[in-house]
Design an enzyme around this catalytic site. Structure first.
Site, PDB file in Angstrom:
ATOM      1  N   THR A 244       0.838  -1.190   0.000  1.00 26.60           N
ATOM      2  CA  THR A 244       0.000   0.000   0.000  1.00 26.60           C
ATOM      3  C   THR A 244       0.873   1.239   0.000  1.00 26.60           C
ATOM      4  O   THR A 244       2.008   1.223   0.460  1.00 26.60           O
ATOM      5  CB  THR A 244      -0.925   0.030   1.226  1.00 26.60           C
ATOM      6  OG1 THR A 244      -0.127   0.032   2.404  1.00 26.60           O
ATOM      7  CG2 THR A 244      -1.839  -1.166   1.235  1.00 26.60           C
ATOM      8  N   ASP A 245       0.308   2.302  -0.484  1.00 29.95           N
ATOM      9  CA  ASP A 245       1.015   3.567  -0.588  1.00 29.95           C
ATOM     10  C   ASP A 245       0.571   4.455   0.559  1.00 29.95           C
ATOM     11  O   ASP A 245      -0.526   4.975   0.566  1.00 29.95           O
ATOM     12  CB  ASP A 245       0.698   4.209  -1.935  1.00 29.95           C
ATOM     13  CG  ASP A 245       1.298   5.580  -2.065  1.00 29.95           C
ATOM     14  OD1 ASP A 245       2.401   5.776  -1.536  1.00 29.95           O
ATOM     15  OD2 ASP A 245       0.675   6.435  -2.691  1.00 29.95           O
TER      16      ASP A 245
END
Length: 124
Positions: free
Chosen positions: A59-60
């Site tokens: 995930t960012d």
């Protein structure tokens, strides 16, 4: 699939089904970006096999990919799946499982529920 034991009709059927699956991914309305009015594109026909091999999703957290737009979808606390409205009511109840969920989320950035062998309770 270049073996002499595999019939050509099976090879052709597999190629058609792979192409059909990649088209289904391209036609998926959930993969549409309304801001740019673009759909996803599949660059090869092995997309469905590649998706089946995913073990980890990264995930960012910085917002470079998501433009800092993060919307709550769902979460699982205990054995109950909560959406946005039911989750707000759960947070207001000040439940111990909810507090443990948020503690694990804030400290670890990943919450993995595990069922204990003794008693079958769920720990985060």
């Amino acid at each position: 699939l270049c073996s002499m034991m595999i019939p050509i009709s099976l090879k052709v059927t597999l190629d058609f089904s792979r192409a059909f699956y990649s088209k289904l991914i391209e036609w998926d309305e959930n993969m549409h970006d309304p801001d740019t009015d673009r759909y996803t594109t599949s660059n090869n026909t092995a997309v469905s096999e590649d998706l089946g091999q995913i073990d980890v999703i990264l995930t960012d957290k910085t917002g470079t990919l998501t433009r800092n737009v993060m919307a709550f979808q769902k979460c699982l606390i205990g054995n109950t799946l909560y959406d946005d409205k039911s989750f707000q009511r759960k947070v207001m109840s000040n439940d111990s499982q909810t507090i443990a969920f948020f503690r694990a989320l804030s400290l670890c950035h990943t919450v993995v529920p595990q069922q204990t062998s003794a008693g079958g309770t769920i720990e985060y």
